[in-house]
Design a protein around this motif. Structure first.
Motif, PDB file in Angstrom:
ATOM      1  N   THR A   1      -8.972  35.191   3.637  1.00 52.74           N
ATOM      2  CA  THR A   1     -10.127  35.700   2.892  1.00 52.74           C
ATOM      3  C   THR A   1     -11.201  36.185   3.864  1.00 52.74           C
ATOM      4  O   THR A   1     -11.764  37.272   3.703  1.00 52.74           O
TER       5      THR A   1
ATOM      6  N   GLY B   1     -16.336  32.528   0.697  1.00 50.58           N
ATOM      7  CA  GLY B   1     -14.906  32.645   0.420  1.00 50.58           C
ATOM      8  C   GLY B   1     -14.340  31.746  -0.650  1.00 50.58           C
ATOM      9  O   GLY B   1     -13.237  32.000  -1.131  1.00 50.58           O
ATOM     10  N   LEU B   2     -15.046  30.692  -1.027  1.00 51.44           N
ATOM     11  CA  LEU B   2     -14.547  29.771  -2.055  1.00 51.44           C
ATOM     12  C   LEU B   2     -15.741  29.291  -2.873  1.00 51.44           C
ATOM     13  O   LEU B   2     -16.868  29.267  -2.367  1.00 51.44           O
ATOM     14  N   THR B   3     -15.481  28.820  -4.079  1.00 54.55           N
ATOM     15  CA  THR B   3     -16.565  28.388  -4.963  1.00 54.55           C
ATOM     16  C   THR B   3     -17.496  27.340  -4.337  1.00 54.55           C
ATOM     17  O   THR B   3     -18.717  27.530  -4.363  1.00 54.55           O
TER      18      THR B   3
ATOM     19  N   ALA C   1     -15.936  34.298  -4.015  1.00 57.36           N
ATOM     20  CA  ALA C   1     -15.822  33.160  -4.943  1.00 57.36           C
ATOM     21  C   ALA C   1     -15.949  33.622  -6.391  1.00 57.36           C
ATOM     22  O   ALA C   1     -16.685  34.564  -6.687  1.00 57.36           O
ATOM     23  N   ALA C   2     -15.230  32.952  -7.310  1.00 59.78           N
ATOM     24  CA  ALA C   2     -15.015  33.546  -8.633  1.00 59.78           C
ATOM     25  C   ALA C   2     -15.107  32.587  -9.811  1.00 59.78           C
ATOM     26  O   ALA C   2     -14.658  32.923 -10.913  1.00 59.78           O
ATOM     27  N   THR C   3     -15.672  31.390  -9.628  1.00 62.20           N
ATOM     28  CA  THR C   3     -15.948  30.550 -10.794  1.00 62.20           C
ATOM     29  C   THR C   3     -17.072  31.204 -11.594  1.00 62.20           C
ATOM     30  O   THR C   3     -18.060  31.661 -11.011  1.00 62.20           O
TER      31      THR C   3
ATOM     32  N   PHE D   1     -15.327  38.906  -8.786  1.00 65.11           N
ATOM     33  CA  PHE D   1     -14.841  38.879 -10.171  1.00 65.11           C
ATOM     34  C   PHE D   1     -15.081  37.486 -10.696  1.00 65.11           C
ATOM     35  O   PHE D   1     -15.579  36.628  -9.958  1.00 65.11           O
TER      36      PHE D   1
ATOM     37  N   LEU E   1     -12.836  34.372 -12.866  1.00 65.29           N
ATOM     38  CA  LEU E   1     -11.490  34.052 -13.355  1.00 65.29           C
ATOM     39  C   LEU E   1     -11.338  34.297 -14.854  1.00 65.29           C
ATOM     40  O   LEU E   1     -10.332  34.875 -15.277  1.00 65.29           O
TER      41      LEU E   1
ATOM     42  N   TYR F   1      -9.802  22.911  -9.152  1.00 65.01           N
ATOM     43  CA  TYR F   1     -11.238  23.041  -8.863  1.00 65.01           C
ATOM     44  C   TYR F   1     -11.760  24.235  -9.663  1.00 65.01           C
ATOM     45  O   TYR F   1     -10.988  24.870 -10.404  1.00 65.01           O
TER      46      TYR F   1
ATOM     47  N   PHE G   1      -2.524  29.983 -11.185  1.00 62.92           N
ATOM     48  CA  PHE G   1      -3.670  30.366 -10.349  1.00 62.92           C
ATOM     49  C   PHE G   1      -3.663  29.516  -9.090  1.00 62.92           C
ATOM     50  O   PHE G   1      -3.740  28.292  -9.161  1.00 62.92           O
TER      51      PHE G   1
ATOM     52  N   ASP H   1      -4.408  36.610  -8.109  1.00 54.47           N
ATOM     53  CA  ASP H   1      -4.563  35.894  -6.837  1.00 54.47           C
ATOM     54  C   ASP H   1      -3.221  35.487  -6.224  1.00 54.47           C
ATOM     55  O   ASP H   1      -3.068  35.464  -5.007  1.00 54.47           O
TER      56      ASP H   1
ATOM     57  N   PHE I   1      -7.838  42.118  -2.813  1.00 55.58           N
ATOM     58  CA  PHE I   1      -9.036  42.098  -3.664  1.00 55.58           C
ATOM     59  C   PHE I   1     -10.233  41.500  -2.951  1.00 55.58           C
ATOM     60  O   PHE I   1     -11.373  41.784  -3.305  1.00 55.58           O
ATOM     61  N   MET I   2     -10.013  40.677  -1.928  1.00 56.27           N
ATOM     62  CA  MET I   2     -11.128  40.152  -1.149  1.00 56.27           C
ATOM     63  C   MET I   2     -11.775  41.288  -0.339  1.00 56.27           C
ATOM     64  O   MET I   2     -13.006  41.383  -0.261  1.00 56.27           O
TER      65      MET I   2
HETATM   66  C1  DHB Z   1     -11.773  31.468  -5.331  1.00 50.79           C
HETATM   67  C2  DHB Z   1     -11.114  31.632  -4.133  1.00 50.79           C
HETATM   68  C3  DHB Z   1     -10.053  32.496  -4.053  1.00 50.79           C
HETATM   69  O1  DHB Z   1      -9.396  32.679  -2.891  1.00 50.79           O
HETATM   70  C4  DHB Z   1      -9.631  33.215  -5.167  1.00 50.79           C
HETATM   71  O2  DHB Z   1      -8.562  34.020  -5.049  1.00 50.79           O
HETATM   72  C5  DHB Z   1     -10.289  33.071  -6.358  1.00 50.79           C
HETATM   73  C6  DHB Z   1     -11.368  32.184  -6.445  1.00 50.79           C
HETATM   74  C7  DHB Z   1     -12.908  30.521  -5.429  1.00 50.79           C
HETATM   75  O3  DHB Z   1     -12.887  29.478  -4.738  1.00 50.79           O
HETATM   76  O4  DHB Z   1     -13.844  30.788  -6.193  1.00 50.79           O
END
Ligand code: DHB
Length: 367
Positions: free
Chosen positions: A22, A80-82, A104-106, A121, A123, A149, A200, A230, A280-281
């Motif tokens: 990422t 890179g992550l939520t 991050a995509a939450t 984006f 999820l 998570y 996912f 993903d 997509f990143m």
């Molecule tokens: C998140 C991280 C990812 O690599 C992904 O593909 C989608 C979401 C995240 O942690 O939000």
């Protein structure tokens, strides 16, 4: 003469550790954007400062603090992550520094600070169209398998709600995020005999999943692989081999997206990074830089509240297609494409075959 003023952009990413793909993708895309557009905006020099948080949220927060206090950055970006996006959010609010979430995509992340804006984006945005496609294409029983998570739980809830709403039957499984061993969960999938397995896992982890999927014989079981995109991430898809063929996913970006903007993007990205294919990143990073550049042009280089306000409502044509920033939620509005993994000119791609236009995050749209 006065020295030219410098505007600093702090780019905080996992450059090492399990989520380094990422970081590599986003850094490469941000640098490509600057190489193409130059490093002067509104008469000021843009300096990109890349920091490696190693995927650890406490490190992200410390780096954000240092960048704000010592380097006096105008914008922070990456994430890179939520958990890595949520950790510095209170600092963005306190210091009034816009925080551009490129990965991050939450769904709820943009609610953590009025200074957060997102170019990746959510999820639920990517997943609801998957549930609709499955229901319309003869799939009656699904097992969901998600990383346990924020984004995984978002994907599970969005899929289950939409698919059950159309009369589908769903069983939910969650696998730990760190060092996942998929085999006990895949055994449960074998026993449940669903029509489809909805998966996912975050970007970069799909290859590990696919290896265990084959080892367990699920590729020959007739269980269809579906999910948000993903799992068939363009960075690693080509290395998965024929087992990935036929997987149906829904997402906002494919390296095979058929538009002049994307052809130019993919070509330039590959030229600058010979052993990589943008995923997509990368597009989240590229568009994030565009948002920063265009925002700074509008404010004539001013940051803070003026900059976040300038970003609200902005719209443009991305390599992924038309996008905009929802002025109410600061989240991205974009097309979601239904895709199938196919071999094209010797390489595996997510080939888009249907488009759901201008999708907002459904969680916030429902509020
Ligand atoms: C998140 C991280 C990812 O690599 C992904 O593909 C989608 C979401 C995240 O942690 O939000």
């Amino acid at each position: 003469a006065l020295a030219q003023e410098t505007l600093k952009v702090g780019l905080i990413l996992p450059m090492t550790g399990p989520f380094a793909s990422t970081g590599r993708q986003i850094e490469a895309a941000a640098k490509l954007y600057m190489q193409q557009k130059g490093d002067t905006v509104a008469g000021k020099k843009i300096q990109l400062i890349v920091k490696d948080d190693t995927g650890v949220a406490d490190v992200t927060k410390r780096l954000a603090q240092e960048l704000i206090v010592n380097d006096k950055i105008s914008v922070m970006a990456g994430f890179g992550l939520t958990p890595l996006a949520l950790a510095p959010a209170p600092l963005a609010t306190q210091a009034k520094v816009p925080q551009v979430v490129m990965a991050a995509a939450t769904a709820t992340i943009t609610e953590a600070s009025p200074f957060i804006v997102r170019t990746s984006f959510t999820l639920p945005q990517a997943t609801v169209p998957m549930a609709e496609w499955a229901a319309q294409n003869g799939i009656k029983k699904v097992v969901t398998l998600v990383s346990d998570y924020g984004p995984g739980i978002d994907a599970e809830k969005a899929f289950t709600g939409a698919f059950a709403g159309k009369g589908g039957q769903v069983e939910n499984l969650r696998v730990p995020l760190a060092n996942p061993d998929f085999s006990p969960f895949l055994q449960k999938v074998t026993d449940a005999k669903p029509d489809a397995l909805f998966v996912f896992v975050p970007s970069g982890i799909g290859a590990q999943f696919m290896k265990q999927f084959v080892e367990r014989g699920l590729d020959k079981s007739g269980v269809k692989l579906i999910g948000p995109g993903d799992v068939t991430d363009d960075d690693i898809l080509n290395g998965m081999g024929d087992v990935a063929l036929g997987a149906i996913t829904t997402q906002h970006y494919s390296a095979a997206h058929d538009s002049p903007e994307n052809k130019a993007f993919v070509e330039a990205f590959k030229r600058a990074n010979p052993n990589m294919r943008p995923n997509f990143m990368a597009v989240g990073g590229y568009d994030g830089m565009h948002l920063i550049y265009e925002g700074l042009k509008k404010t004539n280089g001013q940051g803070g509240q003026a900059l976040i306000d300038a970003m609200k409502g902005m719209s443009w044509t991305s390599p992924r297609g038309p996008i905009s920033i929802d002025p109410q939620t600061r989240d991205i509005v974009q097309n979601i494409y239904v895709r199938k993994v196919e071999r094209v000119n010797g390489e595996l791609y997510n080939v888009e075959f249907a488009t759901i236009a201008n999708v907002k995050d459904p969680v916030k749209a429902a509020k």
